[in-house]
Design a protein around this motif. Structure first.
Motif, mmCIF file in Angstrom:
data_model
loop_
_atom_site.group_PDB
_atom_site.id
_atom_site.type_symbol
_atom_site.label_atom_id
_atom_site.label_comp_id
_atom_site.label_asym_id
_atom_site.label_seq_id
_atom_site.Cartn_x
_atom_site.Cartn_y
_atom_site.Cartn_z
ATOM 1 N N SER B 7 -18.368 -17.488 42.752
ATOM 2 C CA SER B 7 -18.994 -18.562 43.048
ATOM 3 C C SER B 7 -19.554 -19.184 42.030
ATOM 4 C CB SER B 7 -19.829 -18.371 44.336
ATOM 5 O OG SER B 7 -20.951 -17.560 43.854
ATOM 6 N N GLU B 53 -25.133 -33.022 49.850
ATOM 7 C CA GLU B 53 -24.446 -32.176 50.855
ATOM 8 C C GLU B 53 -23.720 -31.135 50.015
ATOM 9 O OE1 GLU B 53 -24.239 -31.441 53.776
ATOM 10 O OE2 GLU B 53 -22.718 -30.156 53.906
ATOM 11 N N ARG B 56 -26.174 -28.681 48.635
ATOM 12 C CA ARG B 56 -26.712 -28.116 49.651
ATOM 13 C C ARG B 56 -25.575 -26.940 49.722
ATOM 14 N NH1 ARG B 56 -26.343 -26.630 54.578
ATOM 15 N NH2 ARG B 56 -24.618 -27.935 55.014
ATOM 16 N N GLU B 57 -24.385 -27.077 49.714
ATOM 17 C CA GLU B 57 -23.202 -26.051 49.843
ATOM 18 C C GLU B 57 -23.184 -25.161 48.765
ATOM 19 O OE1 GLU B 57 -19.717 -28.367 50.037
ATOM 20 O OE2 GLU B 57 -19.787 -28.833 52.298
#
Lengths: 106, 106
Positions: B7, B53, B56-57
């Motif tokens: 990630s 967004e 945030r992800e």
DNA sequence: GAGTAGTGCAACGATTGCATTGCACATCAT
DNA sequence: ATGATGTGCAATGCAATCGTTGCACTACTC
């Protein structure tokens, strides 16, 4: 010597690609040429070369000419510098937001 | 607990944008809503909301509902975690490439 | 010198990302 | 209730990115 604040997003943009990340990990193991790296990747040699160029512009790898071969090597110190800058920023946020929260509660 | 290795590129991709970087710096100063943040940016409120967004992800900001207002706050600990992972990777590279160089020279 | 291996450059198509506008919905103040 | 404020969603246009193929050039090998 840390890198300029405005160049940070550019460096992270270079890190923010799965293929480039894979190449960096591979280069962290040992220096290699674009052709050698492409052999382990599902994309063409030219595509790999382009990614390496992006990494080079971001200062994350350096090249070394060996005859007709161009060897790429990861620059750990640059990565350390990025880590330091990131951590410093995080520290600043922590303390600032903590005082704001304290002021709101106190 | 550090974030997963896979990630990492996604998180750096989120950091690798000038607008988002600016928003993060602003949020590091104090929490704010998308509309408030857009007032300081040369882009529309919807564009800012989309960037938020993404952040945030990536786990870099969190939201807090205040009536009809959505307040965004920077997560310093996440940034610190990223810095740690980056530094650990850099250390690994340094030592590995150093031994290779030593072997080549010795 | 002939053949091979490693690069670089350019053109092309497909995909993704960024920002816009327009509209609808929810919430707060009067 | 009315009007204003804060969000969210959808459609569109534009630009950048990613990967491909094809070709030319340079440097080793024999």
């Amino acid at each position: 010597m840390t890198i300029g604040t405005e160049s940070l997003p550019a460096a992270f943009a270079a890190l923010g690609d799965d293929t480039r990340w894979g190449l960096l990990q591979r280069l962290g193991t040992a220096p290699a040429s674009a052709t050698a790296l492409a052999a382990d990747q599902p994309i063409s040699r030219q595509a790999v070369a382009r990614h390496l160029e992006v990494l080079r512009e971001a200062g994350l790898v350096e090249t070394e000419i060996h005859g007709r071969e161009v060897r790429y090597r990861a620059i750990g110190s640059r990565l350390s510098a990025l880590a330091r800058d990131l951590d410093a920023l995080a520290q600043g946020w922590e303390s600032r937001l903590r005082s704001i929260k304290a002021a709101a509660e106190g």
